[in-house]
Design an enzyme around this catalytic site. Sequence first.
Site, PDB file in Angstrom:
ATOM      1  N   GLY A 129      32.148  -8.779 -11.583  1.00 32.81           N
ATOM      2  CA  GLY A 129      31.294  -9.374 -10.778  1.00 32.81           C
ATOM      3  C   GLY A 129      30.603  -9.296  -9.561  1.00 32.81           C
ATOM      4  O   GLY A 129      29.657  -8.884  -9.767  1.00 32.81           O
ATOM      5  N   ALA A 135      33.473  -0.441 -13.256  1.00 34.11           N
ATOM      6  CA  ALA A 135      32.667  -1.417 -12.832  1.00 34.11           C
ATOM      7  C   ALA A 135      31.827  -0.489 -11.719  1.00 34.11           C
ATOM      8  O   ALA A 135      30.764  -0.555 -11.500  1.00 34.11           O
ATOM      9  CB  ALA A 135      33.053  -2.382 -11.616  1.00 34.11           C
ATOM     10  N   LYS A 138      39.907  -4.671 -26.895  1.00 30.18           N
ATOM     11  CA  LYS A 138      39.906  -3.208 -26.505  1.00 30.18           C
ATOM     12  C   LYS A 138      40.852  -3.114 -25.494  1.00 30.18           C
ATOM     13  O   LYS A 138      41.693  -2.156 -24.889  1.00 30.18           O
ATOM     14  CB  LYS A 138      38.270  -2.833 -26.260  1.00 30.18           C
ATOM     15  N   ARG A 162      41.846   0.330 -16.572  1.00 31.26           N
ATOM     16  CA  ARG A 162      43.316   0.182 -15.606  1.00 31.26           C
ATOM     17  C   ARG A 162      44.118  -0.424 -15.947  1.00 31.26           C
ATOM     18  O   ARG A 162      45.499  -0.175 -16.092  1.00 31.26           O
ATOM     19  CB  ARG A 162      42.642  -1.162 -14.822  1.00 31.26           C
ATOM     20  N   ASN A 163      44.322  -0.723 -17.461  1.00 30.98           N
ATOM     21  CA  ASN A 163      45.793  -1.318 -18.498  1.00 30.98           C
ATOM     22  C   ASN A 163      45.853   1.009 -19.027  1.00 30.98           C
ATOM     23  O   ASN A 163      47.168   0.438 -19.106  1.00 30.98           O
ATOM     24  CB  ASN A 163      44.685  -1.115 -19.726  1.00 30.98           C
ATOM     25  N   GLN A 183      44.927  -6.591 -18.328  1.00 28.21           N
ATOM     26  CA  GLN A 183      44.884  -7.833 -19.300  1.00 28.21           C
ATOM     27  C   GLN A 183      45.604  -8.026 -20.162  1.00 28.21           C
ATOM     28  O   GLN A 183      45.098  -8.660 -21.098  1.00 28.21           O
ATOM     29  CB  GLN A 183      43.195  -8.296 -18.984  1.00 28.21           C
TER      30      GLN A 183
END
Lengths: 446, 446
Positions: free
Chosen positions: B115, B251, B305, B369-370, B398
């Site tokens: 964001g 990001a 993904k 990050r996963n 996520q």
Amino acid sequence: MSRKLLANQQAIRFYSSTYNSIYESIKIKLQNHLKNHEFQFKAHHHTYSDTSIRNQHKISGDGLWSPTLHFEKNQLSPSSSSLYSSLSSTSELDQTNCNNDKPRRVTVIGGGSWGSAISKVIAGNVTKYPDLFDPEIVLYLRDENLRLVIEKTRVNIRYLQIKLPTNIKPVSDLKEAISRSDVLIFAIPHEYIKDVCFKIPKRSILTPRPVGVSLIKGLHIDGNGNLERTTQIISRMLDIPVGALSGANVALSVAKEEFSEATLSPPLPSSPKVDEMLNKLFATSYFKISTCYDTPTVEICGALKNVISCGAGIIDGIGYGVNTKAAAIRAGIRESIRFVSIFHPEYKLSTFFENCGIADAIGSSFGGRNRKVIEQFVKSTKSLAVLEREILGGQKLQGPSTGEVVNRLLDNRNLCDQFPFFTTIHRICNREEEPRAILKALELSC
Amino acid sequence: MSRKLLANQQAIRFYSSTYNSIYESIKIKLQNHLKNHEFQFKAHHHTYSDTSIRNQHKISGDGLWSPTLHFEKNQLSPSSSSLYSSLSSTSELDQTNCNNDKPRRVTVIGGGSWGSAISKVIAGNVTKYPDLFDPEIVLYLRDENLRLVIEKTRVNIRYLQIKLPTNIKPVSDLKEAISRSDVLIFAIPHEYIKDVCFKIPKRSILTPRPVGVSLIKGLHIDGNGNLERTTQIISRMLDIPVGALSGANVALSVAKEEFSEATLSPPLPSSPKVDEMLNKLFATSYFKISTCYDTPTVEICGALKNVISCGAGIIDGIGYGVNTKAAAIRAGIRESIRFVSIFHPEYKLSTFFENCGIADAIGSSFGGRNRKVIEQFVKSTKSLAVLEREILGGQKLQGPSTGEVVNRLLDNRNLCDQFPFFTTIHRICNREEEPRAILKALELSC
């Protein structure tokens, strides 16, 4: 295992009793796609410059995502090229080499890292199928000193620090290496293939002739400035049918038995027995083989991924991260599809989803030797030749030379501006542009 | 820039004066493919459960690889769902929001890393087009303390260590954040979307209503056990048209202006003015936007993904290299295609070649990050919640939750056995299977 089963292994199967309507119409979609494919093939028949599948054929779908080409052996066109006239006689092979009881002898030509790693895989498999294969395989290396070391230590100290099985016989005499072989596996740098084929005495080739499988990644330019693939060169020079094996296969990882896949494109005309034999020769629990009847695309993908991985090396060299690298790999795959659509219009888009397509581009862009050397090339002022010596210790760098061939092929057709990614990589590798020019190429590539 | 131009940007264009015959028949091939697509659409019209494109349309190819859907605004089906009845009235939007002279105000809902990064991109663009956009954008964060810090330091100290432009106004009151906005950008973890939409007072939404763009990666299950996408939830709950933006966009790299791409799927029904406006809102020289009119595939790819990158984390955790990882990404893309073909049969295969497809899967599998958390999960006995806190410092993981939703959706239809890769990742993340079970899944996946 039948060819049908092999084809199934690589296809996405749709089956469900509860969702018949959805599956039915996916099937219709696929069948229509296949019909287009066939139409496309016919439409191009007269302009198509790739002789390797200039043949009567029919395409059958059977609801598979990845259709198979069934060649009708009795329908060979009278206008078939000399290559095909010779290939047609490989029906002999089907009737003799593959039906007789004599186990096949296998030779791997090339004792680099990949030649050694695949020899280890094959050496394991030939002992599993004593009816099919001679229990000893031959590994040809031109360097007699290295041969002696391997014979003594069972380790290819120069290229692969892994113990090789005792049923690999290293041989440095080319004639001896192939004289009794029914299966020839080619695993040398692409620049040397014409030399090696030239040195193979025709009389040393068995009758009935062996089948060949090329593990070589590279493209060539024929006398008319057109694309010539390595399998075409071997077929033309040795007069044997040649397939291709390609995939994300870093040699050391395969030798260490980490799970890998590869795409096998068997020699044409297709023969269920030969396809099954080759599958048994290569496949293990850690090395999964998918069969794909689209040799030109499989082979071109294998070569272009070396150019893509140079692009990845440039991104690493300028210090950008995975966003940019992912965009670069995507640009590379996009330009690969465009390249294949020009030089092999009968390609199947689904081949790019095979291991030889996206997976090999990914593997090479993160783990390959081109990426590694080009990253240093961008960060230093050293020449490629110096870095090749310093970093690869005798291994060959294939990306820049493939980039050069790609650039010449495109230039011959005035198509360079449609391939900003490939063209810019070539110019950066020649130090004709700054490494950051790759960013402009990514912006232009669409 | 017209929508036609935008479509061209994402398509592979074939043009050449010298190779007309080849291009002509590529065009025929594509046109036939598009016809099939249309046929497919019609064949499924009655069984299709995804209401977002339940509409009369025609497909035009124009020799493009990636066809565009042209919605006929006057041909809305009388049986359109309530969602579509509401969306159809967004023709108002085209006539008012987009034709009037009032610059649009933009709000980004979600002050996490993505964001904040996209706010920086947007804040730059709104100043470039003062006629189109209000020069100030709103960044909604629910945490008042963080808001105060950002207001004072211009840095989102918790999630993104990058200086933010001064024309970003951080707001922690949701009603205030959206009350004057014409464009709502959603960038929160997918688990919170219903809560946030529920908290948005209908009366605070502008009339004529704003358009939404979801940057959220996640899938949901509706009351009947079927797939519900985030854009569908926002559309349903806020009664606004919502598109999606998805791609390989770590990001921090975007915030540092490293070259990235993203796939924009504009809100439907399509409006050239809205599409152009959104393109201007997001695109910069370092953030390239390709438009793709296939929202469900774009959105599902974005969610899946995260499951694929968990698979990559498992491979890293067991210590295997790029061969295996490339095979895993390929298995993930193959199962993604199969998943989309079941839940959105009108998908376009070409969407998988967009940045939201292969590129995002690659980026997340190497940089996301996963991948990072799951690698540690495999190497330790810690729970996901603990690792999330330790490694991500407040960011959300996520992949495992998306894997859970995917598993439930497949289980509801008895389809788990057709998705060995996705199913096994879910079971490993639940510690129901050993991490090395991923290898068996790769062997089975075909």
